[in-house]
Design an enzyme around this catalytic site. Structure first.
Site: not given
Length: 435
Positions: A366, A371-372
């Site tokens: 990402c 995170g993603r």
């Protein structure tokens, strides 16, 4: 006459050491150091008692409960009793140091610190070959974090998974207990590695980081990339690579990594810009050369939530095909409104990975690469676990991910979204099997 006085002084000096007068208790120095040397106005104390050093508690290094100074560092310096004492604060400070392995620098540097009348500058050279106290020491807190990441887990049956999704507060509390396992910059012994990091606090964990193969062995920075190998289902080694979004000065490194690892698929889960730059455009429109790797775009396919490109990578007369997925429907610092597009992306990526015949890892990124990226990898592993075992352990999966790369899955909302996506996948499984 002069000779007579000199002889008298010598004889007096001999008597002073051979026949010491009776001792009288002398109050200790306020600093806790050796007792002051007697002057001519007061009888002297016993030389043995006077020479015994008393360490100064104010100058002793503060140690944690699991540390201790080596025994050789606690030995007093030789003959402190023959050093002439100076009156005042400076004299007491020197007396305190006489029993310490630390050595004070010359008096010229005692007033270097602003706002202080006296600043003790300690010279560490007296410790000789003694190693630093904190070098390689694992603190109790770090040990507890490591044990948590290795052992924590909560197996959820299909029905239990559906129930857990409804209790978001409990999920957030569970997420808050998981250690982040971020990297201390001191652990990366690579000069100027900060120039290749998009975020200075998001660093690759040393034990699992990807190392670029390069002929320049004298420049460790040339082999550095902010990326980690990530274990997959059942701990499958190097199933994924989690990395940051390429920067203008790391695009060549990114393609070198994709080539050397024989990656079959690249998954990009970010826009190029979301308020700030999140990633640079690192692929060509048709053809581009990045370092020693040539990249050709064979085809482009547009879908509702992501764009697919078929690429050919060439180097040294060899080539291999890579599928590139650009998922653009995931908002920054938030979660998607629906998990269905993510499940469809996962299915397409898995199909292409199996069809490629390559055993290389799937590269996922990402912006920061935690995170993603963490959500995609955790959900993929969880779906495989549900399919194979009929249960899922999201807590255990996240702990495994953070063991490989610190901070994977950044927020409680993302942790909740992973459970939601898995519950949706479980519903599809139940419908397909008629359960």
């Amino acid at each position: 006459m002069v000779l007579y006085h000199l002889k008298e002084k010598v004889e007096y000096s001999d008597r002073q050491f051979k026949e010491p007068p009776a001792c009288r208790d002398v109050p200790p120095d306020p600093c806790g150091g050796p007792r002051p040397r007697p002057t001519s106005d007061a009888p002297s104390s016993s030389p043995a008692a006077w020479c015994r050093p008393i360490p100064c508690p104010h100058l002793r290094p503060r140690l944690s409960s699991h540390q201790s100074l080596p025994s050789c560092a606690l030995r007093p310096r030789a003959n402190p009793c023959h050093q002439r004492q100076r009156p005042g604060i400076q004299s007491r400070a020197q007396a305190c140091l006489s029993a310490s392995p630390f050595r004070m620098k010359s008096a010229a540097g005692l007033q270097e610190r602003r706002g202080s009348n006296v600043s003790l500058v300690l010279d560490m050279s007296a410790l000789g070959a003694v190693e630093p106290l904190n070098c390689g020491v694992v603190t109790p807190r770090e040990r507890a974090s490591q044990e948590y990441l290795l052992s924590a887990g909560r197996a959820l049956t299909r029905q239990r998974l559906q129930d857990v999704v409804l209790h978001t507060q409990a999920l957030h509390a569970e997420f808050a207990e998981i250690p982040m396992n971020f990297v201390d910059p001191k652990e990366l012994d690579i000069p100027s590695h900060g120039t290749k990091n998009r975020y200075k606090t998001i660093l690759p964990n040393p034990h699992s980081r990807v190392i670029l193969r390069t002929k320049n062995s004298y420049n460790p920075l040339s082999s550095y990339i902010n990326a980690n190998y990530i274990r997959g289902y059942l701990g499958d080694e190097k199933a994924y690579i989690a990395t940051q979004g390429p920067m203008i000065n790391t695009v060549n490194d990114f393609w070198q990594m994709a080539w050397q690892e024989d990656a079959p698929v690249i998954v990009m889960i970010t826009k190029l810009k979301e308020k700030n730059e999140k990633c640079v455009l690192y692929w060509p429109e048709r053809r581009g050369i990045y370092g020693k790797v040539e990249v050709l775009v064979n085809s482009v396919s547009e879908c509702d939530h992501y764009t697919t490109r078929t690429l050919t990578l060439k180097q040294g007369g060899q080539s291999h095909v890579v599928k590139h997925y650009w998922y653009t429907s995931w908002p920054d610092h938030k979660t998607p409104d629906s998990a269905q597009p993510l499940l469809q992306l996962m299915a397409d990526v898995e199909q292409d990975r199996q069809a490629s015949g390559s055993a290389g890892p799937v590269i996922v990124h990402c912006s920061a690469g935690i995170g993603r990226t963490g959500c995609f990898i955790a959900t993929t592993i969880g779906c495989r676990q549900l399919q194979q075992e009929g249960m899922v352990d999201v807590l255990g999966i996240v702990c495994q991910l953070r063991g490989d790369r610190g901070g994977m899955i950044q927020t409680g909302e993302q942790y909740e979204f992973v459970h939601h996506a898995l519950s949706l996948y479980e519903s599809h499984l139940s419908a397909d099997t008629g359960q």
